[in-house]
Design a protein around this motif. Structure first.
Motif, PDB file in Angstrom:
ATOM      1  N   VAL A 189       0.826  -1.210   0.000  1.00 44.84           N
ATOM      2  CA  VAL A 189       0.000   0.000   0.000  1.00 44.84           C
ATOM      3  C   VAL A 189       0.860   1.259   0.000  1.00 44.84           C
ATOM      4  CG1 VAL A 189      -1.737   1.311   1.304  1.00 44.84           C
ATOM      5  CG2 VAL A 189      -1.871  -1.197   1.205  1.00 44.84           C
ATOM      6  N   SER A 190       1.965   1.244   0.750  1.00 44.64           N
ATOM      7  CA  SER A 190       2.736   2.459   1.002  1.00 44.64           C
ATOM      8  C   SER A 190       3.274   3.163  -0.242  1.00 44.64           C
ATOM      9  CB  SER A 190       3.877   2.166   1.982  1.00 44.64           C
ATOM     10  OG  SER A 190       4.741   1.181   1.479  1.00 44.64           O
ATOM     11  N   PRO A 191       3.673   2.469  -1.331  1.00 46.39           N
ATOM     12  CA  PRO A 191       4.217   3.207  -2.487  1.00 46.39           C
ATOM     13  C   PRO A 191       3.227   4.165  -3.137  1.00 46.39           C
ATOM     14  CG  PRO A 191       4.784   0.874  -2.639  1.00 46.39           C
ATOM     15  CD  PRO A 191       3.774   1.006  -1.540  1.00 46.39           C
ATOM     16  N   PHE A 192       1.935   3.923  -2.942  1.00 45.51           N
ATOM     17  CA  PHE A 192       0.932   4.770  -3.586  1.00 45.51           C
ATOM     18  C   PHE A 192       0.589   6.023  -2.770  1.00 45.51           C
ATOM     19  CE2 PHE A 192      -0.002   0.430  -5.165  1.00 45.51           C
ATOM     20  CZ  PHE A 192       0.278   0.649  -6.502  1.00 45.51           C
ATOM     21  N   LEU A 193       0.898   6.018  -1.486  1.00 45.77           N
ATOM     22  CA  LEU A 193       0.492   7.140  -0.634  1.00 45.77           C
ATOM     23  C   LEU A 193       1.112   8.468  -1.076  1.00 45.77           C
ATOM     24  CD1 LEU A 193       0.386   5.513   2.914  1.00 45.77           C
ATOM     25  CD2 LEU A 193      -1.393   5.633   1.156  1.00 45.77           C
ATOM     26  N   PRO A 194       2.409   8.529  -1.440  1.00 45.91           N
ATOM     27  CA  PRO A 194       2.950   9.809  -1.917  1.00 45.91           C
ATOM     28  C   PRO A 194       2.270  10.314  -3.181  1.00 45.91           C
ATOM     29  CG  PRO A 194       4.734   8.292  -1.348  1.00 45.91           C
ATOM     30  CD  PRO A 194       3.460   7.499  -1.325  1.00 45.91           C
ATOM     31  N   LEU A 195       1.774   9.408  -4.011  1.00 44.34           N
ATOM     32  CA  LEU A 195       1.103   9.818  -5.241  1.00 44.34           C
ATOM     33  C   LEU A 195      -0.218  10.508  -4.928  1.00 44.34           C
ATOM     34  CD1 LEU A 195       1.748   6.669  -7.465  1.00 44.34           C
ATOM     35  CD2 LEU A 195       3.233   8.626  -7.021  1.00 44.34           C
ATOM     36  N   TYR A 196      -0.907  10.019  -3.912  1.00 47.67           N
ATOM     37  CA  TYR A 196      -2.148  10.668  -3.479  1.00 47.67           C
ATOM     38  C   TYR A 196      -1.836  12.040  -2.882  1.00 47.67           C
ATOM     39  CZ  TYR A 196      -5.247   6.726  -4.404  1.00 47.67           C
ATOM     40  OH  TYR A 196      -5.997   5.768  -5.015  1.00 47.67           O
ATOM     41  N   LYS A 197      -0.759  12.120  -2.116  1.00 44.36           N
ATOM     42  CA  LYS A 197      -0.358  13.414  -1.543  1.00 44.36           C
ATOM     43  C   LYS A 197      -0.020  14.405  -2.646  1.00 44.36           C
ATOM     44  CE  LYS A 197       2.872  15.537   1.728  1.00 44.36           C
ATOM     45  NZ  LYS A 197       4.007  15.293   2.662  1.00 44.36           N
ATOM     46  N   ASP A 198       0.722  13.955  -3.667  1.00 42.97           N
ATOM     47  CA  ASP A 198       1.071  14.824  -4.791  1.00 42.97           C
ATOM     48  C   ASP A 198      -0.163  15.307  -5.537  1.00 42.97           C
ATOM     49  OD1 ASP A 198       3.715  14.451  -4.141  1.00 42.97           O
ATOM     50  OD2 ASP A 198       4.116  13.000  -5.747  1.00 42.97           O
ATOM     51  N   ALA A 199      -1.228  14.513  -5.505  1.00 50.65           N
ATOM     52  CA  ALA A 199      -2.478  14.889  -6.175  1.00 50.65           C
ATOM     53  C   ALA A 199      -3.337  15.813  -5.311  1.00 50.65           C
ATOM     54  CB  ALA A 199      -3.269  13.636  -6.537  1.00 50.65           C
ATOM     55  N   GLY A 200      -2.825  16.185  -4.141  1.00 50.87           N
ATOM     56  CA  GLY A 200      -3.556  17.093  -3.265  1.00 50.87           C
ATOM     57  C   GLY A 200      -4.610  16.426  -2.405  1.00 50.87           C
ATOM     58  N   ILE A 201      -4.510  15.107  -2.254  1.00 51.87           N
ATOM     59  CA  ILE A 201      -5.483  14.357  -1.456  1.00 51.87           C
ATOM     60  C   ILE A 201      -4.916  14.165  -0.056  1.00 51.87           C
ATOM     61  CG2 ILE A 201      -6.729  12.175  -1.223  1.00 51.87           C
ATOM     62  CD1 ILE A 201      -6.518  12.009  -4.345  1.00 51.87           C
ATOM     63  N   ASN A 202      -5.587  14.727   0.920  1.00 48.17           N
ATOM     64  CA  ASN A 202      -5.107  14.719   2.302  1.00 48.17           C
ATOM     65  C   ASN A 202      -5.518  13.429   3.005  1.00 48.17           C
ATOM     66  OD1 ASN A 202      -3.994  15.603   4.739  1.00 48.17           O
ATOM     67  ND2 ASN A 202      -5.922  16.581   5.362  1.00 48.17           N
ATOM     68  N   LEU A 203      -4.540  12.604   3.336  1.00 47.83           N
ATOM     69  CA  LEU A 203      -4.785  11.350   4.034  1.00 47.83           C
ATOM     70  C   LEU A 203      -4.074  11.385   5.380  1.00 47.83           C
ATOM     71  CD1 LEU A 203      -4.215   8.787   1.122  1.00 47.83           C
ATOM     72  CD2 LEU A 203      -6.391   9.681   1.959  1.00 47.83           C
ATOM     73  N   PRO A 204      -4.589  10.682   6.389  1.00 46.20           N
ATOM     74  CA  PRO A 204      -3.927  10.652   7.694  1.00 46.20           C
ATOM     75  C   PRO A 204      -2.539  10.026   7.606  1.00 46.20           C
ATOM     76  CG  PRO A 204      -6.115   9.646   7.805  1.00 46.20           C
ATOM     77  CD  PRO A 204      -5.822   9.886   6.368  1.00 46.20           C
ATOM     78  N   LEU A 205      -1.700  10.366   8.555  1.00 43.52           N
ATOM     79  CA  LEU A 205      -0.362   9.794   8.621  1.00 43.52           C
ATOM     80  C   LEU A 205      -0.468   8.289   8.853  1.00 43.52           C
ATOM     81  CD1 LEU A 205       2.729  10.219   8.765  1.00 43.52           C
ATOM     82  CD2 LEU A 205       2.452  10.479  11.248  1.00 43.52           C
ATOM     83  N   ALA A 206       0.257   7.523   8.041  1.00 36.74           N
ATOM     84  CA  ALA A 206       0.256   6.070   8.183  1.00 36.74           C
ATOM     85  C   ALA A 206       1.678   5.565   7.967  1.00 36.74           C
ATOM     86  CB  ALA A 206      -0.692   5.425   7.168  1.00 36.74           C
ATOM     87  N   GLU A 207       2.173   4.784   8.899  1.00 36.73           N
ATOM     88  CA  GLU A 207       3.515   4.222   8.785  1.00 36.73           C
ATOM     89  C   GLU A 207       3.477   2.911   8.011  1.00 36.73           C
ATOM     90  OE1 GLU A 207       6.259   4.114  12.158  1.00 36.73           O
ATOM     91  OE2 GLU A 207       4.689   5.063  13.349  1.00 36.73           O
ATOM     92  N   LYS A 208       4.570   2.630   7.332  1.00 39.06           N
ATOM     93  CA  LYS A 208       4.729   1.318   6.706  1.00 39.06           C
ATOM     94  C   LYS A 208       5.000   0.301   7.797  1.00 39.06           C
ATOM     95  CE  LYS A 208       7.702  -1.184   3.459  1.00 39.06           C
ATOM     96  NZ  LYS A 208       8.853  -1.082   2.536  1.00 39.06           N
ATOM     97  N   ALA A 209       4.156  -0.705   7.916  1.00 36.18           N
ATOM     98  CA  ALA A 209       4.280  -1.703   8.974  1.00 36.18           C
ATOM     99  C   ALA A 209       5.537  -2.546   8.761  1.00 36.18           C
ATOM    100  CB  ALA A 209       3.046  -2.595   8.997  1.00 36.18           C
ATOM    101  N   SER A 210       6.280  -2.746   9.832  1.00 40.44           N
ATOM    102  CA  SER A 210       7.519  -3.509   9.744  1.00 40.44           C
ATOM    103  C   SER A 210       7.768  -4.226  11.062  1.00 40.44           C
ATOM    104  CB  SER A 210       8.699  -2.583   9.431  1.00 40.44           C
ATOM    105  OG  SER A 210       8.935  -1.700  10.525  1.00 40.44           O
TER     106      SER A 210
END
Length: 354
Positions: free
Chosen positions: A197-218
């Protein structure tokens, strides 16, 4: 005039010499969105929406020859006027409008008519012939308001936290995962996402879509998740060693298929949240009516029942458009194939760090 015709490589526009969401590599592909049952790697050139450019690059290859245009802009390809219009399915998803010799056809790709914050809302496009998906093309499929579903997810998460259990929502890595993330109450606790899931989150941010902070689970941050976090992961993570790192968990799946009796039980889930990025039955009827089309091609789902219903109504001429995929079940299998490749890479990284 038949502007779009089925072939063994997918839907083909002979006049323009290009394919729409081809099933195999072709010279020129117009791609409605980046889900793997619509976007195939290996094509010599791709055309997609500006919003979907980077998402498609992640899915097919960063080196792929991808051209993108804004919604509503016209591109002429071998005499065919082509424009892309919002489908409301996932980030960058499009309907394809084709105009040639006075005929207008629209290929819907996947779509939903109810808006959400993670993608541009569906836009009806007037045409003579409309090719619609029919993933949930039966009258039994009727979605509840999104806010009600998100409220249910929040209540479930809160209840699990009180019991000292981590909450795991299975959701497809592109589109559904971000929609869940965008609708939950982040004040309840920490949020983690799977490596698919994590690789797509910056793309949503770049598109101006505000999502809550989410860490990559490890492995390193798994202790922070235990007993209180919400983890969003693809269905392919179910039963994996990766999931067991986070301790006792309550499992749920966010999907339109949770409307089918027994689906939750068969998948050994504690909860099933009926949340789909496809149109339900009323949404399909609304979209078809809004196009003003006299002819409606039906593909990708419950094809025959919808064709029969539309023809019995007598307002349009409906016909079957053959497809390699018969609905979200096979689409999900294709999607999970991509996710599993990321899963294996993610787990290899973790093993290297142990």
């Amino acid at each position: 005039m038949t502007l779009i015709q089925p072939t063994d490589r997918g839907l083909y526009c002979k006049a323009g010499d290009f394919y729409l969401d081809p099933w195999r590599p072709v010279e020129r592909a117009i791609v409605t969105h980046a889900h793997t049952d619509h976007a195939r790697w290996g094509c010599k050139s791709y055309l997609t929406s500006k919003e979907g450019h980077q998402v498609l690059a992640v899915r097919v290859s960063p080196d792929a020859n991808i051209e993108s245009i804004p919604y509503g802009e016209t591109r002429i390809i071998n005499g065919v006027k082509v424009s892309l219009h919002p489908a409301g399915h996932i980030l960058g998803s499009s309907q394809v409008r084709l105009e040639h010799e006075g005929e207008v056809w629209v290929f819907s790709g996947d779509y939903k008519t109810t808006p959400d914050k993670t993608c541009t809302p569906f836009e009806p496009v007037r045409c003579h012939t409309f090719i619609t998906e029919s993933t949930f093309g039966l009258p039994i499929y009727r979605w509840s308001p999104q806010e009600d579903i998100m409220s249910s997810i929040n209540n479930w998460w809160s209840g699990n936290r009180e019991k000292g259990r981590v909450s795991v929502v299975f959701a497809y890595s592109l589109g559904k995962a971000q929609r869940v993330l965008g609708g939950i109450d982040s004040s309840i606790g920490p949020i983690f996402v799977h490596g698919a899931v994590s690789p797509f989150l910056p793309l949503y941010k770049d598109a101006g879509i505000n999502l809550p902070l989410a860490e990559k689970a490890s492995l390193e941050n798994s202790k922070d998740a235990k007993g209180r976090a919400l983890i969003i992961a693809p269905p392919s993570a179910a039963g994996s060693p990766w999931l067991k790192k986070f301790g006792p968990a309550s499992l749920a799946f966010a999907s339109g298929w949770m409307a089918v009796r027994g689906a939750r039980r068969r998948n050994a889930l504690d909860r099933g949240f009926i949340l789909s990025d496809h149109a339900d039955w009323p949404g399909l009827m609304e979209a078809i009516e809004a196009t003003g089309a006299q002819r409606v091609g039906v593909t990708h789902g419950h094809i025959d029942p919808l064709v029969r219903f539309l023809n019995e109504q007598g307002r349009v001429e409906a016909f079957n458009v053959p497809t390699r995929y018969t609905g979200e079940t096979l689409a999900a299998e294709a999607e999970e194939g991509a996710e599993q490749a990321v899963d294996q890479s993610f787990e290899s990284d973790e093993q290297a760090g142990d």
